[in-house]
Structures are given as structure tokens and as C-alpha cells.
Design a protein around this motif. Structure first.
Motif, PDB file in Angstrom:
ATOM      1  N   SER A  40       0.832  -1.070  -0.181  1.00 33.66           N
ATOM      2  CA  SER A  40       0.227  -0.010  -0.144  1.00 33.66           C
ATOM      3  C   SER A  40       0.719   1.381  -0.122  1.00 33.66           C
ATOM      4  O   SER A  40       0.395   2.329  -0.558  1.00 33.66           O
ATOM      5  CB  SER A  40      -0.855  -0.072   1.319  1.00 33.66           C
ATOM      6  OG  SER A  40      -1.897  -1.005   1.046  1.00 33.66           O
ATOM      7  N   ILE A  85       2.352   7.110 -11.467  1.00 32.89           N
ATOM      8  CA  ILE A  85       1.129   7.031 -10.883  1.00 32.89           C
ATOM      9  C   ILE A  85      -0.178   6.992 -11.896  1.00 32.89           C
ATOM     10  O   ILE A  85      -0.865   6.237 -11.161  1.00 32.89           O
ATOM     11  CB  ILE A  85       1.063   8.898 -10.396  1.00 32.89           C
ATOM     12  CG1 ILE A  85       2.470   9.069  -9.661  1.00 32.89           C
ATOM     13  CG2 ILE A  85      -0.207   8.974  -9.949  1.00 32.89           C
ATOM     14  CD1 ILE A  85       2.215   8.372  -8.198  1.00 32.89           C
ATOM     15  N   LEU A  89      -0.538   3.275 -11.428  1.00 31.62           N
ATOM     16  CA  LEU A  89      -0.949   2.785 -10.183  1.00 31.62           C
ATOM     17  C   LEU A  89      -2.372   3.027  -9.952  1.00 31.62           C
ATOM     18  O   LEU A  89      -3.078   2.392  -9.363  1.00 31.62           O
ATOM     19  CB  LEU A  89      -0.238   3.604  -9.065  1.00 31.62           C
ATOM     20  CG  LEU A  89       1.252   2.877  -8.632  1.00 31.62           C
ATOM     21  CD1 LEU A  89       1.522   3.821  -7.302  1.00 31.62           C
ATOM     22  CD2 LEU A  89       1.205   1.628  -8.321  1.00 31.62           C
ATOM     23  N   GLY A 109      -5.703   1.720  -7.578  1.00 33.06           N
ATOM     24  CA  GLY A 109      -6.000   2.402  -6.545  1.00 33.06           C
ATOM     25  C   GLY A 109      -5.391   2.174  -5.283  1.00 33.06           C
ATOM     26  O   GLY A 109      -5.069   0.998  -5.030  1.00 33.06           O
ATOM     27  N   GLY A 110      -5.623   2.916  -4.207  1.00 33.68           N
ATOM     28  CA  GLY A 110      -5.302   2.587  -2.733  1.00 33.68           C
ATOM     29  C   GLY A 110      -3.929   2.442  -2.467  1.00 33.68           C
ATOM     30  O   GLY A 110      -3.564   1.715  -1.682  1.00 33.68           O
ATOM     31  N   PHE A 111      -2.954   3.267  -3.127  1.00 28.26           N
ATOM     32  CA  PHE A 111      -1.661   3.398  -3.039  1.00 28.26           C
ATOM     33  C   PHE A 111      -1.298   4.750  -2.315  1.00 28.26           C
ATOM     34  O   PHE A 111      -2.026   5.783  -2.564  1.00 28.26           O
ATOM     35  CB  PHE A 111      -0.789   3.355  -4.100  1.00 28.26           C
ATOM     36  CG  PHE A 111      -1.029   1.836  -4.518  1.00 28.26           C
ATOM     37  CD1 PHE A 111      -0.110   0.826  -4.068  1.00 28.26           C
ATOM     38  CD2 PHE A 111      -1.718   1.568  -5.848  1.00 28.26           C
ATOM     39  CE1 PHE A 111      -0.335  -0.210  -4.780  1.00 28.26           C
ATOM     40  CE2 PHE A 111      -1.791   0.187  -6.333  1.00 28.26           C
ATOM     41  CZ  PHE A 111      -1.193  -0.780  -6.047  1.00 28.26           C
ATOM     42  N   LYS A 112      -0.348   4.651  -1.355  1.00 32.97           N
ATOM     43  CA  LYS A 112       0.275   5.887  -0.830  1.00 32.97           C
ATOM     44  C   LYS A 112       1.568   6.141  -1.500  1.00 32.97           C
ATOM     45  O   LYS A 112       2.391   4.751  -1.245  1.00 32.97           O
ATOM     46  CB  LYS A 112       0.143   5.892   0.534  1.00 32.97           C
ATOM     47  CG  LYS A 112       0.642   7.434   1.013  1.00 32.97           C
ATOM     48  CD  LYS A 112       0.459   7.214   2.688  1.00 32.97           C
ATOM     49  CE  LYS A 112       1.155   8.620   3.286  1.00 32.97           C
ATOM     50  NZ  LYS A 112       1.123   8.719   4.772  1.00 32.97           N
ATOM     51  N   VAL A 113       2.030   6.970  -2.068  1.00 32.22           N
ATOM     52  CA  VAL A 113       3.294   7.160  -2.712  1.00 32.22           C
ATOM     53  C   VAL A 113       4.180   8.332  -1.962  1.00 32.22           C
ATOM     54  O   VAL A 113       3.642   9.426  -1.845  1.00 32.22           O
ATOM     55  CB  VAL A 113       3.365   7.564  -4.288  1.00 32.22           C
ATOM     56  CG1 VAL A 113       4.504   7.849  -4.679  1.00 32.22           C
ATOM     57  CG2 VAL A 113       2.573   6.355  -4.978  1.00 32.22           C
ATOM     58  N   ILE A 114       5.350   7.872  -1.281  1.00 29.53           N
ATOM     59  CA  ILE A 114       6.089   8.808  -0.729  1.00 29.53           C
ATOM     60  C   ILE A 114       7.091   9.067  -1.829  1.00 29.53           C
ATOM     61  O   ILE A 114       8.031   8.340  -2.168  1.00 29.53           O
ATOM     62  CB  ILE A 114       6.933   8.435   0.376  1.00 29.53           C
ATOM     63  CG1 ILE A 114       5.822   7.575   1.575  1.00 29.53           C
ATOM     64  CG2 ILE A 114       7.512   9.315   1.240  1.00 29.53           C
ATOM     65  CD1 ILE A 114       4.761   8.532   2.176  1.00 29.53           C
ATOM     66  N   PHE A 115       7.116  10.272  -2.399  1.00 27.12           N
ATOM     67  CA  PHE A 115       7.928  10.779  -3.509  1.00 27.12           C
ATOM     68  C   PHE A 115       9.188  11.418  -3.082  1.00 27.12           C
ATOM     69  O   PHE A 115       9.194  12.377  -2.183  1.00 27.12           O
ATOM     70  CB  PHE A 115       6.977  11.601  -4.302  1.00 27.12           C
ATOM     71  CG  PHE A 115       7.851  12.247  -5.423  1.00 27.12           C
ATOM     72  CD1 PHE A 115       8.806  11.318  -6.422  1.00 27.12           C
ATOM     73  CD2 PHE A 115       7.590  13.447  -5.876  1.00 27.12           C
ATOM     74  CE1 PHE A 115       9.375  11.764  -7.410  1.00 27.12           C
ATOM     75  CE2 PHE A 115       8.587  13.933  -7.134  1.00 27.12           C
ATOM     76  CZ  PHE A 115       9.299  13.124  -7.854  1.00 27.12           C
ATOM     77  N   GLY A 132       6.658   1.993   7.618  1.00 25.51           N
ATOM     78  CA  GLY A 132       5.400   1.767   6.729  1.00 25.51           C
ATOM     79  C   GLY A 132       5.614   1.739   5.333  1.00 25.51           C
ATOM     80  O   GLY A 132       4.758   1.111   4.628  1.00 25.51           O
TER      81      GLY A 132
END
Lengths: 406, 72
Positions: free
Chosen positions: A137, A154, A157, A161-167, A193
Motif C-alpha cells: 500500500s 502514478i 497505479l 488505486g489505494g496506494f500511498k506514494v512517498i515521493f 510503513g
């Protein structure tokens, strides 16, 4: 006595005459630096042997013919042509006509040396590589903010759906690039996380990949506590970063596809289990309620004459009490059952079917999820989103256990 | 070890538990009370797993805060 005073042009003219007659067509050996192609199509570069430098130009007409050599930074060559002075800037240069690749350049040698060193430490060892978790996730993404990589990644992805991306925006070219990239990977590795780190760059074959062959970048990837997917080099230009990563793909889109597919597969697996859960409970309930009602029926039809020693009154009384007690037990079970039925309905187990799946059920309503539960000639039914199909098994072809799709 | 590991295993653990529950219910022959409590546990697991996999908008967060960039 008066010394001759030259004008700059006179001097330049004279030097040009002498140099170009003296060095009219010579071979020079060196390594390419600062390779550029100008708007007019001329190729400019500097040949160096580490101590001295020689400017070189390949005019557009020749440059086209030499394109197949794929001249680039760090390449070691022998070039043939005359030495000339460019009058405007007073700089001498070789007008190159023939180029022969010669040996391995310093950069290429450095690459090979580093590769050997890291390989001997086991950095590229396949056994050291971790499986990319699935589903994930939270993703750490290291790439240039100005490339198409972020957008492509992105966009793909979004399919699941349902992803969090720390860029982590970084330069992927230039002097600072290696330290920036390494720092971003290490920083992501410390965050809580994050389940996978993707290191990538946008398309464009002309891009300089050298940052991804730097030791600090390779080590940051190898030492990352979180599995790393790299999508940097392509088939012909695999970087050391790609070799050190847990999984090497060719494009940011491919990396995003993989992560999205993992999510889809997990969702399907959960849906299927949900269906089986509800179906199993349904079967239990229908079986239990059948048994309850048949028990109640037996009790209702108890023959009072078998207990002739009891008075008719008492018997009637007892019968009534027994009947009431049983019925209330049956009622309470029935209530429990109908509450469950409502819960079952709310779960909508047919979601899987809406997406085009069918489920095979045996005649007694059990889910058939393996060929081992089937026999030729067996009557089964397929549950589809809009109905049930009765079928008969013709032939069974069992497969060996497959790997998971993902 | 770390929280990310526990989160990951918690997904896999939940899947494994749900699978075990489903298999037990499919075998049949359970007391109704037992079946109901298993079913409830299973339903809760399905909800939790679906929540973990939910189809939401992609969230993008910058690794570097403003301070970080200035200090660079």
C-alpha cells in the motif's frame, strides 16, 4: 632593428598554415569527454589521456556516418584528421574524419572494476535478493520530478488505486545526482510503513545513466532494509543499481503494473474467501434449520397413548409444555438464523460473479475449487452473476500446482 | 522487528486465519454456536482485509519537508 609585429589574424594565419601542413592527417588516441552534438549536427568533444586535452569536431556530414559507433562519454578512440586552428577563438582542434573505438575507456574500466569489487562482496548475489511483497500500500518512489517517470508511474497505479506514494524528487544526472539518489533511498529506508522502494528514471535513451553506476547509489540500494525495485537501465545498458536491486524492470510503468496487479490479485483472493465463507455458513444454516423443524415435527406427533400410565390431563399438560418449550427453542434458533441470513445478504457474496467469474458448485451446493473434487460424469452447476447453469463433467485435466500469478 | 514487518505479516496472517475459518466451516459438522462465532470472526476479517485493499485515490506525499529542502 625593428621586430616584426603581427596582427592577430596574421599570426593565426601563419600558425594555421604551418600546423595544418605539418599535421595534415594524423591519428590521435584518447578518451572522449564532454561529448555534445550542436544544433547544426556537428559533434564536439575533447580527447584526453588524463594529462592533456585536444578539442575535436566531427562535422555534421561525417557525424551522421559515424552515428552507428554511438560515440559517448568515456569511450576510448583513435581519431584521424588534420589539426586546424579555429581563427575566431584561436583554439586548435582536430577535424575528425575517421574514428576507431580503441580498447576500454577509463569510465568503462571503472565500471568493470566496481562491478567486480561489488560482485565479490556478494552485492549482486541472487540469493541475497528479497521477494517484492504483495500486495503493498505504501511505496517510496525515487525519481526526477521533471521526467515522465513520476507521471507514468502514478497513472498506472491509478488503475488499481489505494496506494500511498512517498515521493523523493532527485536529480538523476549531474555531479550531485549520486549523493541525492543515495540519500533519498536511505531516508526512505528509515521511514515506517514503506513496503517497497522504486528507483526509476524517465525514458529517453540519450540520458546519462552514470549516476546509477556510482558506488554510493549501488550500496544504498543493496543495504536498503526495504525491498527495492529498480527501473533504470534498459537491456543493453544495465546499471549496477539494477544489478543490486531486488527486482529489475525496464520502465516505471512496468513497476507500477506489477504493484497494481498484486493489489488486484489480493482483492480477488479476499472476494473468493468471502464468497466461500458466506456459502459455507448458508449450507450450515439450511442443514441446521431442516434438522430443527424435523425435530419439532417429531415432538408434535408424539403419541400420548404410549404413556398410558399418565393421566390424560397430565399428559396433555406435559405435551403442551414440551411443545411450547421446543417451539420457543426453535423460534429462538429461527431468529438467530434469520439475523444471520440478513447479515449474509448484506455481504453480497456475488461481487466476484459481477466481475465475470463463475463458481462451480456440487449438487449439494459445496464450492468446487479443485479438479480433485470432480469426476467425469458428475453433475455440477456453475453459478454466474445472473443464474445457474447445470453441467456435467466430461473430462478432467489436472494441472501441476502452479506458482501464484504474481 | 519493525512496524512495517508487523503490518505486512498482519495482512498475511489475516488471510491465513480467514482461509482456516472458511475451510473449517466448509467441512461442516460444527455446533451452530461454534459456526456462528467462526462466521462472525470471518466476516470481521473480510472487512479488515477489504479495508487494507480498498480502492482509494492515490495519495502522494513529498519525502522532503520545506525545512529539509532549505537545509539542503
Amino acid at each position: 632593428m625593428k621586430a616584426k609585429v603581427y596582427t592577430v589574424s596574421e599570426l593565426t594565419y601563419e600558425l594555421r598554415q604551418r600546423i595544418s601542413s605539418e599535421f595534415d592527417g594524423i591519428w590521435v588516441e584518447g578518451e572522449i569527454r564532454d561529448f555534445k552534438i550542436s544544433y547544426s549536427g556537428h559533434a564536439h568533444f575533447v580527447l584526453t589521456d588524463g594529462e592533456s586535452s585536444l578539442r575535436c569536431v566531427i562535422f555534421a556530414y561525417w557525424a551522421k556516418g559515424l552515428a552507428r559507433l554511438n560515440l559517448r562519454e568515456g569511450m576510448k578512440i583513435r581519431s584521424f584528421g588534420k589539426i586546424d586552428i579555429y581563427a575566431r577563438s584561436g583554439v586548435y582542434q582536430q577535424i575528425v574524419e575517421i574514428v576507431v573505438p580503441w580498447g576500454t575507456g577509463i569510465i568503462a574500466t571503472r565500471y568493470e572494476d566496481l562491478k567486480r569489487k561489488l560482485a565479490s562482496e556478494g552485492v549482486f548475489d541472487e540469493r541475497r535478493k528479497r521477494k517484492i511483497p504483495s500486495p503493498v500500500s505504501v511505496i517510496g518512489l525515487v525519481t526526477s520530478p521533471v521526467s515522465a517517470a513520476l507521471r507514468d508511474f502514478i497513472k498506472t497505479l491509478r488503475k488499481a488505486g489505494g496506494f500511498k506514494v512517498i515521493f523523493a524528487p532527485v536529480q538523476v544526472q549531474g555531479e550531485d545526482a549520486p549523493s541525492k539518489i543515495a540519500r533519498a533511498i536511505r531516508k526512505l529506508g528509515k521511514l515506517k510503513g514503506i513496503e517497497v522502494i522504486v528507483v526509476t528514471r524517465g525514458g529517453g535513451s540519450k540520458e546519462d545513466l552514470s549516476a546509477f553506476n556510482e558506488e554510493i547509489v549501488v550500496r544504498a540500494i543493496a543495504e536498503s532494509p526495504i525491498p527495492v525495485i529498480s527501473a533504470v537501465g534498459h537491456s543493453v545498458d544495465i546499471t549496477l543499481a539494477d544489478l543490486a536491486s531486488d527486482l529489475h524492470l525496464y520502465t516505471p510503468t512496468a513497476a507500477a503494473e506489477l504493484l497494481a496487479a498484486g493489489k488486484f490479485a489480493a482483492r480477488d483472493a479476499v472476494e473468493l474467501l468471502k464468497f466461500r465463507l458466506v456459502n459455507a455458513m448458508r449450507n450450515i444454516i439450511s442443514w441446521k434449520s431442516q434438522r430443527l423443524s424435523s425435530t419439532a415435527r417429531i415432538l408434535e406427533t408424539l403419541d400420548p397413548r404410549r404413556r398410558i400410565f399418565l393421566s390424560r390431563e397430565k399428559l396433555r399438560e406435559l405435551k403442551k409444555r414440551l411443545y411450547l418449550a421446543t417451539m420457543s427453542a426453535v423460534e429462538s434458533k429461527k431468529k438467530q438464523v434469520s439475523a444471520l441470513k440478513m447479515q449474509l445478504a448484506a455481504l453480497n457474496p456475488l461481487a466476484v460473479l459481477d466481475r465475470g467469474f463463475a463458481l462451480l458448485l456440487s449438487e449439494d451446493g459445496k464450492l468446487l475449487d479443485s479438479t480433485s473434487k470432480l469426476q467425469p460424469g458428475q453433475k455440477i452447476s456453475a453459478l454466474m452473476k445472473d443464474g445457474r447453469v447445470k453441467m456435467e463433467v466430461l473430462e478432467i485435466e489436472s494441472k501441476k500446482k502452479q506458482e501464484n500469478i504474481i | 522487528m519493525s512496524p512495517r514487518r508487523s503490518r505486512k505479516t498482519s495482512f498475511e496472517d489475516k488471510m491465513a486465519r480467514l482461509e482456516a475459518i472458511v475451510e473449517e466451516l466448509e467441512k461442516g459438522g460444527l455446533e451452530l454456536e461454534k459456526a456462528i462465532s467462526l462466521f462472525k470472526e470471518g466476516t470481521k476479517l473480510v472487512e479488515e482485509l477489504s479495508e487494507m485493499l480498498r480502492d482509494a485515490e492515490i495519495e502522494i506525499e513529498n519525502l522532503y519537508s520545506e525545512d529539509d529542502l532549505n537545509g539542503d
